[in-house]
Motif scaffolding. Structure first.
Motif, PDB file in Angstrom:
ATOM      1  N   GLY A  42       0.627  -0.892  -0.357  1.00  0.00           N
ATOM      2  CA  GLY A  42      -0.296  -0.114  -0.099  1.00  0.00           C
ATOM      3  C   GLY A  42       0.909   1.237  -0.440  1.00  0.00           C
ATOM      4  O   GLY A  42       0.868   2.010   0.877  1.00  0.00           O
ATOM      5  N   ILE A  43       1.798   1.245  -0.400  1.00  0.00           N
ATOM      6  CA  ILE A  43       2.386   2.298  -0.323  1.00  0.00           C
ATOM      7  C   ILE A  43       2.820   2.689  -2.419  1.00  0.00           C
ATOM      8  O   ILE A  43       2.721   2.003  -3.419  1.00  0.00           O
ATOM      9  N   GLU A  44       3.560   3.967  -2.686  1.00  0.00           N
ATOM     10  CA  GLU A  44       3.803   4.323  -3.468  1.00  0.00           C
ATOM     11  C   GLU A  44       5.400   4.363  -4.256  1.00  0.00           C
ATOM     12  O   GLU A  44       6.066   4.289  -2.888  1.00  0.00           O
ATOM     13  N   VAL A  45       5.235   3.406  -5.617  1.00  0.00           N
ATOM     14  CA  VAL A  45       7.396   3.690  -5.850  1.00  0.00           C
ATOM     15  C   VAL A  45       7.535   4.016  -6.760  1.00  0.00           C
ATOM     16  O   VAL A  45       6.297   3.894  -8.082  1.00  0.00           O
ATOM     17  N   ASP A  46       8.650   4.510  -6.876  1.00  0.00           N
ATOM     18  CA  ASP A  46       8.879   4.933  -8.328  1.00  0.00           C
ATOM     19  C   ASP A  46      10.853   4.943  -8.551  1.00  0.00           C
ATOM     20  O   ASP A  46      11.827   4.577  -8.074  1.00  0.00           O
ATOM     21  N   VAL A  47      10.745   4.085  -9.517  1.00  0.00           N
ATOM     22  CA  VAL A  47      12.036   3.226  -9.610  1.00  0.00           C
ATOM     23  C   VAL A  47      12.350   4.298 -10.700  1.00  0.00           C
ATOM     24  O   VAL A  47      12.229   4.256 -12.088  1.00  0.00           O
ATOM     25  N   ARG A  48      13.905   3.370 -10.640  1.00  0.00           N
ATOM     26  CA  ARG A  48      14.847   5.061 -11.815  1.00  0.00           C
ATOM     27  C   ARG A  48      15.779   4.246 -11.700  1.00  0.00           C
ATOM     28  O   ARG A  48      16.796   3.839 -10.865  1.00  0.00           O
ATOM     29  N   GLN A  49      16.676   4.445 -13.239  1.00  0.00           N
ATOM     30  CA  GLN A  49      17.807   3.567 -13.137  1.00  0.00           C
ATOM     31  C   GLN A  49      18.415   4.645 -14.443  1.00  0.00           C
ATOM     32  O   GLN A  49      18.723   5.453 -15.134  1.00  0.00           O
ATOM     33  N   THR A  50      20.149   4.782 -13.853  1.00  0.00           N
ATOM     34  CA  THR A  50      20.845   5.706 -14.913  1.00  0.00           C
ATOM     35  C   THR A  50      22.236   5.777 -15.143  1.00  0.00           C
ATOM     36  O   THR A  50      22.836   5.008 -14.402  1.00  0.00           O
ATOM     37  N   ASP A  51      22.728   5.555 -15.887  1.00  0.00           N
ATOM     38  CA  ASP A  51      24.179   5.666 -16.091  1.00  0.00           C
ATOM     39  C   ASP A  51      24.992   7.054 -16.058  1.00  0.00           C
ATOM     40  O   ASP A  51      26.068   7.289 -16.269  1.00  0.00           O
ATOM     41  N   HIS A  52      24.151   7.812 -15.668  1.00  0.00           N
ATOM     42  CA  HIS A  52      24.920   9.351 -15.537  1.00  0.00           C
ATOM     43  C   HIS A  52      24.835  10.112 -14.054  1.00  0.00           C
ATOM     44  O   HIS A  52      23.666  10.263 -13.493  1.00  0.00           O
ATOM     45  N   GLU A  53      26.248  10.817 -13.816  1.00  0.00           N
ATOM     46  CA  GLU A  53      25.967  10.569 -12.031  1.00  0.00           C
ATOM     47  C   GLU A  53      25.308  11.933 -12.399  1.00  0.00           C
ATOM     48  O   GLU A  53      24.486  12.291 -11.182  1.00  0.00           O
ATOM     49  N   GLY A  54      25.466  13.125 -13.210  1.00  0.00           N
ATOM     50  CA  GLY A  54      24.490  14.075 -12.926  1.00  0.00           C
ATOM     51  C   GLY A  54      22.775  13.740 -12.718  1.00  0.00           C
ATOM     52  O   GLY A  54      22.353  14.700 -12.463  1.00  0.00           O
ATOM     53  N   GLU A  55      22.273  13.079 -13.568  1.00  0.00           N
ATOM     54  CA  GLU A  55      21.244  12.581 -13.142  1.00  0.00           C
ATOM     55  C   GLU A  55      20.793  12.192 -12.463  1.00  0.00           C
ATOM     56  O   GLU A  55      20.060  12.539 -11.456  1.00  0.00           O
ATOM     57  N   MET A  56      22.002  11.261 -11.189  1.00  0.00           N
ATOM     58  CA  MET A  56      21.679  10.794 -10.187  1.00  0.00           C
ATOM     59  C   MET A  56      21.512  11.317  -9.414  1.00  0.00           C
ATOM     60  O   MET A  56      20.269  11.338  -8.302  1.00  0.00           O
ATOM     61  N   LEU A  57      22.346  12.712  -9.358  1.00  0.00           N
ATOM     62  CA  LEU A  57      22.468  13.402  -8.002  1.00  0.00           C
ATOM     63  C   LEU A  57      20.537  14.550  -7.955  1.00  0.00           C
ATOM     64  O   LEU A  57      20.668  15.023  -7.470  1.00  0.00           O
ATOM     65  N   GLU A  58      20.868  15.174  -9.332  1.00  0.00           N
ATOM     66  CA  GLU A  58      19.560  15.575  -9.808  1.00  0.00           C
ATOM     67  C   GLU A  58      18.357  14.735  -9.197  1.00  0.00           C
ATOM     68  O   GLU A  58      17.232  15.669  -7.944  1.00  0.00           O
ATOM     69  N   TRP A  59      18.214  13.455  -9.272  1.00  0.00           N
ATOM     70  CA  TRP A  59      17.163  12.815  -8.784  1.00  0.00           C
ATOM     71  C   TRP A  59      17.000  12.549  -6.929  1.00  0.00           C
ATOM     72  O   TRP A  59      16.170  12.948  -6.301  1.00  0.00           O
ATOM     73  N   LEU A  60      18.523  12.711  -6.787  1.00  0.00           N
ATOM     74  CA  LEU A  60      19.421  12.877  -4.778  1.00  0.00           C
ATOM     75  C   LEU A  60      18.590  14.541  -4.129  1.00  0.00           C
ATOM     76  O   LEU A  60      17.880  14.156  -3.572  1.00  0.00           O
ATOM     77  N   HIS A  61      18.732  14.863  -5.352  1.00  0.00           N
ATOM     78  CA  HIS A  61      17.835  16.882  -4.748  1.00  0.00           C
ATOM     79  C   HIS A  61      16.699  17.065  -4.502  1.00  0.00           C
ATOM     80  O   HIS A  61      16.200  17.157  -3.356  1.00  0.00           O
ATOM     81  N   GLU A  62      16.237  15.944  -5.689  1.00  0.00           N
ATOM     82  CA  GLU A  62      14.321  15.510  -6.177  1.00  0.00           C
ATOM     83  C   GLU A  62      14.268  15.614  -4.471  1.00  0.00           C
ATOM     84  O   GLU A  62      13.467  16.039  -3.876  1.00  0.00           O
ATOM     85  N   ALA A  63      14.655  14.635  -4.270  1.00  0.00           N
ATOM     86  CA  ALA A  63      14.645  13.459  -3.443  1.00  0.00           C
ATOM     87  C   ALA A  63      14.701  14.286  -1.677  1.00  0.00           C
ATOM     88  O   ALA A  63      13.892  14.100  -1.395  1.00  0.00           O
ATOM     89  N   ALA A  64      15.794  14.959  -1.639  1.00  0.00           N
ATOM     90  CA  ALA A  64      15.880  16.346  -0.597  1.00  0.00           C
ATOM     91  C   ALA A  64      14.623  17.378  -0.529  1.00  0.00           C
ATOM     92  O   ALA A  64      14.358  17.394   0.366  1.00  0.00           O
ATOM     93  N   ASP A  65      14.326  17.884  -1.527  1.00  0.00           N
ATOM     94  CA  ASP A  65      13.837  19.104  -1.467  1.00  0.00           C
ATOM     95  C   ASP A  65      12.338  17.733  -0.744  1.00  0.00           C
ATOM     96  O   ASP A  65      11.364  18.792  -0.616  1.00  0.00           O
ATOM     97  N   ARG A  66      11.495  17.079  -1.639  1.00  0.00           N
ATOM     98  CA  ARG A  66       9.950  16.186  -1.379  1.00  0.00           C
ATOM     99  C   ARG A  66      10.628  15.469  -0.199  1.00  0.00           C
ATOM    100  O   ARG A  66       9.140  15.206   0.206  1.00  0.00           O
ATOM    101  N   ARG A  67      11.341  15.379   0.582  1.00  0.00           N
ATOM    102  CA  ARG A  67      11.872  14.593   1.676  1.00  0.00           C
ATOM    103  C   ARG A  67      11.201  13.506   1.749  1.00  0.00           C
ATOM    104  O   ARG A  67      10.226  12.877   2.306  1.00  0.00           O
ATOM    105  N   LEU A  68      11.745  12.916   0.350  1.00  0.00           N
ATOM    106  CA  LEU A  68      11.500  11.144   0.307  1.00  0.00           C
ATOM    107  C   LEU A  68      12.338   9.771   0.775  1.00  0.00           C
ATOM    108  O   LEU A  68      13.060  10.425   1.021  1.00  0.00           O
ATOM    109  N   PRO A  69      12.446   9.024   1.091  1.00  0.00           N
ATOM    110  CA  PRO A  69      13.029   7.598   1.646  1.00  0.00           C
ATOM    111  C   PRO A  69      13.516   7.375   0.185  1.00  0.00           C
ATOM    112  O   PRO A  69      12.744   7.849  -0.388  1.00  0.00           O
ATOM    113  N   VAL A  70      14.968   7.041   0.361  1.00  0.00           N
ATOM    114  CA  VAL A  70      15.225   6.755  -0.929  1.00  0.00           C
ATOM    115  C   VAL A  70      15.995   5.058  -0.258  1.00  0.00           C
ATOM    116  O   VAL A  70      16.011   4.907   0.602  1.00  0.00           O
ATOM    117  N   VAL A  71      15.881   4.412  -1.652  1.00  0.00           N
ATOM    118  CA  VAL A  71      16.471   2.743  -1.460  1.00  0.00           C
ATOM    119  C   VAL A  71      17.398   3.000  -2.855  1.00  0.00           C
ATOM    120  O   VAL A  71      16.954   3.552  -4.188  1.00  0.00           O
TER     121      VAL A  71
END
Ligand code: DQA
Length: 143
Positions: A42-71
Motif C-alpha cells: 500500500g505504498i507508492e514507488v518510483d523506480v529509476r536507473q541511470t548511467d549518468h552521475e549528474g542525473e543521479m545527483l538531480e534525483w537525489l536533490h529531488e528526494a531531498a526537496d520532496r522529503r522522500l525516503p530512498v533505496v
C-alpha cells in the motif's frame, strides 16, 4: 508514502550482466518486483536507473526537496563518488544503501562505501529480493 528506488550505472543491464554475480533477473523484473511489492504494502514507488552521475545527483536533490525516503543502489559510484555521497547526505528521510551482491565477499575495492556511514541501513547480497525487503522495512516504519 512514496519511495524513490534509484539505481546507478550498469544496473540496466541486469540479466545479461555477469549473471553468476548479479543473478538472472532482468532490470525489468526488478522494476516489476518493486511495483508489485509496493502495491501489496500500500505504498507508492518510483523506480529509476541511470548511467549518468549528474542525473543521479538531480534525483537525489529531488528526494531531498520532496522529503522522500530512498533505496539507493549506487553501483560503482558507491566506491568512489564523493558527489553521490554529498547529495545523499542532504536527504531528510531514510536512506537504504543496497547491493545485489555481497560486496564484502568480493574485490577489496568494493569493501569501502562512501554511503554506509550516512545510510540508515545497508542491504547486500540478497539479490533482487533485497529491494522487496527494503520496501517492506520502509512501509513498516511508516505504519
Ligand atoms: C553493486 C555492487 C557494486 O560493487 C558494483 O559496482 C555494481 C553493483 C551490486 O548491486 O551488487 O555495479 O552495487
Amino acid at each position: 508514502m512514496k519511495v524513490l528506488v534509484l539505481n546507478g550505472p550498469n544496473l540496466g543491464r541486469l540479466g545479461s550482466r555477469e549473471p553468476d554475480i548479479y543473478g538472472s533477473s532482468t532490470y525489468a523484473d526488478l522494476v516489476a518486483l518493486c511495483e508489485r511489492t509496493a502495491g501489496d504494502l500500500g505504498i507508492e514507488v518510483d523506480v529509476r536507473q541511470t548511467d549518468h552521475e549528474g542525473e543521479m545527483l538531480e534525483w537525489l536533490h529531488e528526494a531531498a526537496d520532496r522529503r522522500l525516503p530512498v533505496v539507493l543502489n549506487a553501483a560503482a559510484w558507491t566506491h568512489y563518488s564523493v558527489a553521490v555521497r554529498d547529495a545523499s547526505a542532504q536527504l531528510t528521510e531514510s536512506l537504504l544503501e543496497l547491493h545485489l551482491s555481497n560486496v564484502h565477499r568480493r574485490e577489496g575495492f568494493r569493501h569501502h562505501s562512501y554511503l554506509s556511514d550516512i545510510a540508515t541501513g545497508v542491504i547486500a547480497g540478497l539479490g533482487v529480493r533485497g529491494y522487496a525487503l527494503a520496501l517492506r522495512w520502509l512501509a513498516e516504519l511508516d505504519a
